[in-house]
Scaffold this motif. Sequence first.
Motif, PDB file in Angstrom:
ATOM      1  N   LEU A 161       0.863  -1.207   0.060  1.00 22.43           N
ATOM      2  CA  LEU A 161      -0.063   0.040   0.261  1.00 22.43           C
ATOM      3  C   LEU A 161       1.005   1.150   0.169  1.00 22.43           C
ATOM      4  O   LEU A 161       1.433   1.379   0.990  1.00 22.43           O
ATOM      5  CB  LEU A 161      -0.999  -0.064   1.251  1.00 22.43           C
ATOM      6  N   LEU A 162       0.758   2.105  -0.995  1.00 22.26           N
ATOM      7  CA  LEU A 162       1.645   3.236  -1.411  1.00 22.26           C
ATOM      8  C   LEU A 162       0.971   4.575  -1.465  1.00 22.26           C
ATOM      9  O   LEU A 162      -0.195   4.234  -1.646  1.00 22.26           O
ATOM     10  CB  LEU A 162       2.514   2.971  -2.639  1.00 22.26           C
ATOM     11  N   GLY A 163       1.525   5.616  -0.792  1.00 20.07           N
ATOM     12  CA  GLY A 163       1.085   6.845  -0.847  1.00 20.07           C
ATOM     13  C   GLY A 163       2.038   7.818  -0.998  1.00 20.07           C
ATOM     14  O   GLY A 163       3.123   7.611  -0.714  1.00 20.07           O
ATOM     15  N   ARG A 164       1.487   9.047  -1.107  1.00 18.34           N
ATOM     16  CA  ARG A 164       2.433  10.119  -1.467  1.00 18.34           C
ATOM     17  C   ARG A 164       1.796  11.577  -1.377  1.00 18.34           C
ATOM     18  O   ARG A 164       0.526  11.876  -1.084  1.00 18.34           O
ATOM     19  CB  ARG A 164       2.903  10.292  -3.167  1.00 18.34           C
ATOM     20  N   SER A 165       2.722  12.327  -0.445  1.00 18.07           N
ATOM     21  CA  SER A 165       2.524  13.776  -0.289  1.00 18.07           C
ATOM     22  C   SER A 165       1.921  14.392   1.169  1.00 18.07           C
ATOM     23  O   SER A 165       1.166  15.404   1.061  1.00 18.07           O
ATOM     24  CB  SER A 165       1.634  14.498  -1.386  1.00 18.07           C
ATOM     25  N   TRP A 166       2.149  13.150   1.988  1.00 18.15           N
ATOM     26  CA  TRP A 166       1.553  13.885   3.473  1.00 18.15           C
ATOM     27  C   TRP A 166       2.595  14.933   3.941  1.00 18.15           C
ATOM     28  O   TRP A 166       3.806  15.043   3.328  1.00 18.15           O
ATOM     29  CB  TRP A 166       1.430  12.794   4.562  1.00 18.15           C
ATOM     30  N   ASP A 167       2.083  15.692   4.829  1.00 19.50           N
ATOM     31  CA  ASP A 167       2.961  16.879   5.324  1.00 19.50           C
ATOM     32  C   ASP A 167       2.523  17.252   6.654  1.00 19.50           C
ATOM     33  O   ASP A 167       1.446  17.809   6.910  1.00 19.50           O
ATOM     34  CB  ASP A 167       2.699  18.176   4.399  1.00 19.50           C
ATOM     35  N   ASP A 227      -0.954  -6.378   8.415  1.00 19.39           N
ATOM     36  CA  ASP A 227      -0.309  -7.725   7.575  1.00 19.39           C
ATOM     37  C   ASP A 227      -0.031  -7.056   6.044  1.00 19.39           C
ATOM     38  O   ASP A 227       0.451  -8.121   5.479  1.00 19.39           O
ATOM     39  CB  ASP A 227      -1.551  -8.791   7.450  1.00 19.39           C
ATOM     40  N   ILE A 228      -0.526  -5.971   5.737  1.00 19.16           N
ATOM     41  CA  ILE A 228       0.201  -5.341   4.385  1.00 19.16           C
ATOM     42  C   ILE A 228       1.076  -4.285   4.701  1.00 19.16           C
ATOM     43  O   ILE A 228       0.890  -3.335   5.595  1.00 19.16           O
ATOM     44  CB  ILE A 228      -1.100  -4.499   3.639  1.00 19.16           C
ATOM     45  N   PRO A 229       2.387  -4.262   3.979  1.00 14.65           N
ATOM     46  CA  PRO A 229       3.395  -3.061   4.201  1.00 14.65           C
ATOM     47  C   PRO A 229       2.829  -1.949   3.479  1.00 14.65           C
ATOM     48  O   PRO A 229       2.317  -1.929   2.436  1.00 14.65           O
ATOM     49  CB  PRO A 229       4.596  -3.956   3.256  1.00 14.65           C
ATOM     50  N   VAL A 230       2.948  -0.863   4.512  1.00 14.19           N
ATOM     51  CA  VAL A 230       2.684   0.311   3.792  1.00 14.19           C
ATOM     52  C   VAL A 230       3.761   1.372   3.996  1.00 14.19           C
ATOM     53  O   VAL A 230       4.645   1.511   4.787  1.00 14.19           O
ATOM     54  CB  VAL A 230       1.662   0.857   5.008  1.00 14.19           C
ATOM     55  N   TYR A 231       4.006   2.163   2.755  1.00 13.99           N
ATOM     56  CA  TYR A 231       4.948   2.964   2.422  1.00 13.99           C
ATOM     57  C   TYR A 231       4.497   4.207   2.078  1.00 13.99           C
ATOM     58  O   TYR A 231       3.971   4.222   0.956  1.00 13.99           O
ATOM     59  CB  TYR A 231       6.124   2.515   1.662  1.00 13.99           C
ATOM     60  N   GLY A 267       9.629  14.366  -0.743  1.00 15.69           N
ATOM     61  CA  GLY A 267      10.115  13.178  -1.173  1.00 15.69           C
ATOM     62  C   GLY A 267      11.352  12.536  -0.378  1.00 15.69           C
ATOM     63  O   GLY A 267      12.101  11.684  -0.457  1.00 15.69           O
ATOM     64  N   HIS A 268      11.550  13.308   0.815  1.00 15.39           N
ATOM     65  CA  HIS A 268      12.886  13.108   1.650  1.00 15.39           C
ATOM     66  C   HIS A 268      12.577  12.569   3.150  1.00 15.39           C
ATOM     67  O   HIS A 268      13.358  12.584   3.862  1.00 15.39           O
ATOM     68  CB  HIS A 268      13.582  14.461   1.718  1.00 15.39           C
ATOM     69  N   ALA A 269      11.395  12.089   3.051  1.00 20.12           N
ATOM     70  CA  ALA A 269      10.921  11.256   4.237  1.00 20.12           C
ATOM     71  C   ALA A 269       9.849  10.363   3.860  1.00 20.12           C
ATOM     72  O   ALA A 269       8.991  10.669   2.932  1.00 20.12           O
ATOM     73  CB  ALA A 269      10.526  12.074   5.414  1.00 20.12           C
ATOM     74  N   ALA A 270       9.739   9.024   4.900  1.00 17.28           N
ATOM     75  CA  ALA A 270       8.795   8.356   4.457  1.00 17.28           C
ATOM     76  C   ALA A 270       8.121   7.747   5.656  1.00 17.28           C
ATOM     77  O   ALA A 270       8.931   7.656   6.881  1.00 17.28           O
ATOM     78  CB  ALA A 270       9.204   7.001   3.495  1.00 17.28           C
ATOM     79  N   TRP A 271       6.951   7.309   5.682  1.00 21.78           N
ATOM     80  CA  TRP A 271       6.251   6.768   6.998  1.00 21.78           C
ATOM     81  C   TRP A 271       5.715   5.186   6.566  1.00 21.78           C
ATOM     82  O   TRP A 271       5.168   5.079   5.610  1.00 21.78           O
ATOM     83  CB  TRP A 271       5.106   7.879   7.322  1.00 21.78           C
ATOM     84  N   CYS A 272       6.109   4.344   7.299  1.00 21.16           N
ATOM     85  CA  CYS A 272       6.119   3.147   7.150  1.00 21.16           C
ATOM     86  C   CYS A 272       5.239   2.328   8.226  1.00 21.16           C
ATOM     87  O   CYS A 272       5.251   2.828   9.349  1.00 21.16           O
ATOM     88  CB  CYS A 272       7.430   2.461   7.015  1.00 21.16           C
ATOM     89  N   ASN A 273       4.833   1.288   8.262  1.00 23.23           N
ATOM     90  CA  ASN A 273       4.148   0.348   9.372  1.00 23.23           C
ATOM     91  C   ASN A 273       5.370  -0.668   9.613  1.00 23.23           C
ATOM     92  O   ASN A 273       6.243  -0.741   8.898  1.00 23.23           O
ATOM     93  CB  ASN A 273       2.895   0.003   8.847  1.00 23.23           C
ATOM     94  N   SER A 274       4.907  -1.211  10.604  1.00 25.63           N
ATOM     95  CA  SER A 274       5.757  -2.181  11.214  1.00 25.63           C
ATOM     96  C   SER A 274       6.149  -3.418   9.884  1.00 25.63           C
ATOM     97  O   SER A 274       7.178  -3.897  10.006  1.00 25.63           O
ATOM     98  CB  SER A 274       5.341  -2.820  12.419  1.00 25.63           C
ATOM     99  N   LYS A 275       4.914  -3.739   9.469  1.00 26.22           N
ATOM    100  CA  LYS A 275       5.297  -4.924   8.313  1.00 26.22           C
ATOM    101  C   LYS A 275       6.221  -4.439   7.311  1.00 26.22           C
ATOM    102  O   LYS A 275       6.931  -5.442   6.897  1.00 26.22           O
ATOM    103  CB  LYS A 275       3.786  -5.181   7.438  1.00 26.22           C
TER     104      LYS A 275
END
Length: 543
Positions: A126-132, A153-157, A163-171
Amino acid sequence: MKLILVVLFLFMMNACTQKEKADLVVINATVYTVDKAFSIVQSFAVSNGKVVAVGTNEEIQQRYTALDMIDAEGKFVYPGFNDAHCHFNGYGENLMESADLRGTQSPEEIYEILKKHHDKFGGEWLLGRSWDQNDWEVKEFPTKEGLDKIFPDIPVYLVRVDGHAAWCNSKALEIAGVTAKSKVLGGDVLTANGEPTGVLIDNAESLVTKFIPGISEEQQRKGLLEAQRNCFATGLTSVTDCGVSKNTILMMDEMQKAGELKMRINGMLNPSEENFEYFVKKGTYKTDKLNVGTIKMYADGALGSRGALLLDDYSDDPGNKGLQIAEQDYYDKICQLAFDNNYAVAIHAIGDGGNRLILDTYGRFLKGKNDRRWQIEHSQIINTNDFDKFEKYSIVPSIQATHCTSDMKWAVDRVGEERIKGAYSYQTLLKQLGWLPNGTDFPVENIEPLFTFYSSVFRIDHEGWPEGGWRIEEGLTREQTIRSMTTWAAKASFEENEKGSLTPGMWADFIILDTDLMTASPKEVLNTKVLSTWIAGEKVFEM
């Protein structure tokens, strides 16, 4: 004898009155040619994709005839806009596979968008872009817990707006093997209580991205065409795509030659060995639509995520000066390769430390005035003692004016009242060489070039704050702004003799607007409509 004279006279009269054939003639317009004098004409003629003449309605109609005669009905014609810094391919890929998180006001709003996106599209990741986080009530980086609760159970990125930081889940962290002990040069894994928070800064993003499945070739092609469609609707006819791979360049070239991809593209190369071997060491590559002659790198991160490299600590984060993405030897090696092969270099630098690093690095190679047009992308915060290095070494400052209006509410918090005097200083930068290119950096910012014009000239947000404009003395005039989006943007890629102005011999890339940008109020600029977009005299968009 008299008969011969009469025949000769009639022949000469016919020759004098016979009109030249053009492919396209535009009449009854206010045409900003953007020539050296910033001349305004009523009409122009196009043959074989290029402008052949400009002038009054009478002058052009007396001289030319064309099957395609466009009556602009008094509307306003400008050269096609040229985005001097964007991520065209990346934007297209995002359209195909990422949830749009721009403008979200809280993590909770993002969770709802992600649930709907996953229900609709599914996918292995599960991908997303442009949170601030600067747009949220609590202006702090998010953590993985909220994502874990909804998507265990689904990896989130999720990529931050810059574009200089990413927020991920534990998976996602688990798949990548990221722990609190993970280290990477030029990046940072944020931690709390001995565990990763889920936020990765700059080069630390690569710890996870290498595990995300790549986009299919079919989807990438669709993404490029969708990106092109959206660009044409905003009046863009040329883009500089900052940081592309060999395969992407070859795909663009193939699609352009097949007539699918009509956008003119200046493709800046990623600094990969594959690109060095295939392109750089063989010299520059140029067609009418594609230009490959620049290597793109990064000096530091972004101001919003406190990764921009500063000479002194962040005013709102003591002990942190940001990140230098690579060691000095790395920049020296690639700059030498570029210099030896007549390639340009373009390096992202946001902080005053990052800009000084690259100004001094370039200086060692360029030594003095030159016409190599090496660029600093963003040139955002400059120590006041360093501005003259742009002129000294003929270094091109490439700006993105919407960064100014996006950052202005919190930029002073990051760097303080003294350092802000050297930030977003477009008039000061313009004085160095007398020209500078301007872009959006989409999808970091909105794709809309009219927002670039708005931010450059007025330096206010879309609600009109602050009254009179933020540090308005550093704003650009309307004429300077149009040049920065047309002729100066073309000059940055050595194409100023091909495009960027509506003068004889130049490509007939132009747009027709319903509003005169040279007199419009701020509100009128934001409400301006692109009526049609043309490339080489071919209509590629109509409202």
